[in-house]
Design a protein around this motif. Sequence first.
Motif, mmCIF file in Angstrom:
data_model
loop_
_atom_site.group_PDB
_atom_site.id
_atom_site.type_symbol
_atom_site.label_atom_id
_atom_site.label_comp_id
_atom_site.label_asym_id
_atom_site.label_seq_id
_atom_site.Cartn_x
_atom_site.Cartn_y
_atom_site.Cartn_z
ATOM 1 N N GLY A 27 0.870 -1.251 -0.015
ATOM 2 C CA GLY A 27 0.087 -0.123 -0.140
ATOM 3 C C GLY A 27 0.693 1.376 -0.090
ATOM 4 O O GLY A 27 0.206 2.113 0.484
ATOM 5 N N ASN A 28 2.079 1.159 -0.386
ATOM 6 C CA ASN A 28 2.943 2.550 -0.559
ATOM 7 C C ASN A 28 2.296 3.588 -1.608
ATOM 8 O O ASN A 28 2.602 4.775 -1.275
ATOM 9 N N ALA A 29 1.505 3.022 -2.431
ATOM 10 C CA ALA A 29 1.098 4.075 -3.344
ATOM 11 C C ALA A 29 0.081 5.065 -2.665
ATOM 12 O O ALA A 29 -0.179 6.224 -2.922
ATOM 13 N N ASP A 30 -0.562 4.663 -1.438
ATOM 14 C CA ASP A 30 -1.374 5.679 -0.499
ATOM 15 C C ASP A 30 -0.492 6.752 -0.230
ATOM 16 O O ASP A 30 -1.101 7.864 0.391
ATOM 17 N N LEU A 31 0.915 6.752 -0.200
ATOM 18 C CA LEU A 31 1.805 7.587 0.382
ATOM 19 C C LEU A 31 2.281 8.645 -0.726
ATOM 20 O O LEU A 31 2.739 9.553 -0.317
ATOM 21 N N HIS A 32 1.727 8.646 -1.853
ATOM 22 C CA HIS A 32 1.956 9.204 -3.093
ATOM 23 C C HIS A 32 1.312 10.640 -2.891
ATOM 24 O O HIS A 32 0.163 10.721 -2.764
#
Length: 177
Positions: free
Chosen positions: A38-43
């Motif tokens: 879920g690192n895309a949530d940090l974009h």
Amino acid sequence: MIIAMHGGAIEFGTSEIADAIAGKNFSFYTFKGIKEHGNADLHITSTHFDEPRAISLLRKSKVAITVHGRNKEDRIVYVGGLHLQIKRQIISTLKRAGFRATHQDYASFKGLNTKNICNLGQSKTGVQLEISKGLRKTFFKSSVNKGGDRRTKSFNKFIGAIRSVLLMWQREFGNSF
């Protein structure tokens, strides 16, 4: 100042690229996604990124170069930002080094907004590098997200091309760069 605000597992390879461009000559900042999933949530978009340490460093820097990952499989660098001279020189130098480089083609990635992090240095101009996924894959022999790296000759050639432009500007303009 060289920035990778979507580093780690947000946009793979951007932290490593930005750090290598910075070398020992320029300030370096990265925000890395290190979650298992879920690192895309940090974009965070370039016009909304306001992490205090990054902004503090930017206030002390004349020009910012931001390194981003573009989710395209072709091997190309899209160059945006408000610093027209550096932008043109980077494109020209990358082409001479054998890379495909062009002005940014997609309106929201052009880096022309004055609130874009690349334009928040003292000069109020900067450069945004959007490096395609296909090109970033050629830079590493193993997954940087899984603790690997092993940089390729292509990585070193790319870094050398970008650094040659920035070091020339530093020699020519010193502290005003």
